[in-house]
Design a protein around this motif. Sequence first.
Motif, PDB file in Angstrom:
ATOM      1  N   ARG A 122       0.904  -1.193  -0.779  1.00  0.00           N
ATOM      2  CA  ARG A 122      -0.083   0.048  -0.206  1.00  0.00           C
ATOM      3  C   ARG A 122       0.822   0.758   0.297  1.00  0.00           C
ATOM      4  O   ARG A 122       1.920   1.278   0.973  1.00  0.00           O
TER       5      ARG A 122
ATOM      6  N   SER B 128       0.892   5.638  -1.367  1.00  0.00           N
ATOM      7  CA  SER B 128      -0.063   6.668  -1.151  1.00  0.00           C
ATOM      8  C   SER B 128       0.589   7.074  -2.584  1.00  0.00           C
ATOM      9  O   SER B 128      -0.204   8.755  -3.033  1.00  0.00           O
TER      10      SER B 128
ATOM     11  N   ALA C  14      -2.565   7.334 -13.450  1.00  0.00           N
ATOM     12  CA  ALA C  14      -4.461   7.146 -13.089  1.00  0.00           C
ATOM     13  C   ALA C  14      -4.882   7.757 -13.938  1.00  0.00           C
ATOM     14  O   ALA C  14      -5.734   7.332 -14.027  1.00  0.00           O
TER      15      ALA C  14
ATOM     16  N   ASP D  19     -10.394   6.768  -4.300  1.00  0.00           N
ATOM     17  CA  ASP D  19      -9.566   6.945  -3.580  1.00  0.00           C
ATOM     18  C   ASP D  19      -8.211   7.297  -4.019  1.00  0.00           C
ATOM     19  O   ASP D  19      -6.873   6.906  -4.580  1.00  0.00           O
ATOM     20  N   ASP D  20      -7.213   7.783  -3.536  1.00  0.00           N
ATOM     21  CA  ASP D  20      -5.656   8.391  -2.964  1.00  0.00           C
ATOM     22  C   ASP D  20      -4.686   6.748  -3.374  1.00  0.00           C
ATOM     23  O   ASP D  20      -3.672   7.406  -4.202  1.00  0.00           O
ATOM     24  N   GLU D  21      -5.200   6.394  -2.408  1.00  0.00           N
ATOM     25  CA  GLU D  21      -3.743   4.751  -2.109  1.00  0.00           C
ATOM     26  C   GLU D  21      -4.036   4.026  -3.101  1.00  0.00           C
ATOM     27  O   GLU D  21      -4.978   3.722  -3.682  1.00  0.00           O
ATOM     28  N   TRP D  22      -2.771   3.679  -3.614  1.00  0.00           N
ATOM     29  CA  TRP D  22      -3.170   2.473  -4.314  1.00  0.00           C
ATOM     30  C   TRP D  22      -2.068   1.222  -3.635  1.00  0.00           C
ATOM     31  O   TRP D  22      -1.412   1.575  -2.444  1.00  0.00           O
TER      32      TRP D  22
ATOM     33  N   ARG E 150      -6.229   1.130  -7.754  1.00  0.00           N
ATOM     34  CA  ARG E 150      -7.123   2.146  -6.490  1.00  0.00           C
ATOM     35  C   ARG E 150      -8.755   1.838  -6.316  1.00  0.00           C
ATOM     36  O   ARG E 150      -9.072   0.999  -7.789  1.00  0.00           O
TER      37      ARG E 150
END
Length: 237
Positions: free
Chosen positions: A9, A11, A141, A162-165, A178
């Motif tokens: 995980r 960001s 993205a 979501d911003d998190e990958w 994402r």
Amino acid sequence: MNRGVQIHRVSRVEACCRPKDWTWPRQNRAFIEENWARRTAGKPQMFNGRVLLLQDVTFGEDICRNTYFEVDYADFVAWIDKGYPDPDIANGFAMGALRGSDGAYICGVMGAGTTNAGRIYFPAGTPDLSDLRPDGTVDLATSLTRELAEETGLSEDDYRVDDEWIIVQRWPTIALLRTVTLPVTAEEGAAQIRANIAAQEEPELQDVRIIRGAQDIDQATMPLFLQSFFGWAFDQR
């Protein structure tokens, strides 16, 4: 390279494209041409464009860095069909883990005219030249949201990303996910996507499937990396 399953995980994801002299296609040209002829028989929508394959992936503190190079799509497909003979190369792609407001996931069923007909997974596609920026960076993205639009008919106004990958590394597959959440339940989202598919002239998807728990993981039609993702995601609950 570690061939086991790893899930990270992060960001941030940074990706770039750099030249690489990939010798495998030159050494296997006859097989590639025969394989492409077989693969495209009866599938006029398939074309041999340029795509981006991974030549390197590294992880730092809260970041994943990917380095791509350009190849012909026919070379890429032949490499897969041959059993991934070059162990230093990987298929790295962005993917939207689409889910409803109730937490259930929505996967697509690939259509008969596609390379992976009948396979079930989230909307995604191997990065191509449209994801390549003038400075050499690769916009993963945008690749994610574009594939969602092309396959499901959903626009960026229809969901929240979501911003998190979440990076699922099962070499030679690297899925960069994402979470994409709809404001409606998975049932309602699936109905909307089915209506969008029905209105498309040449849909990539033939249907969608709702995944609520481990009992919905289809080992016969879902790629291994996706099975690993679902196992991990359901364990987080």
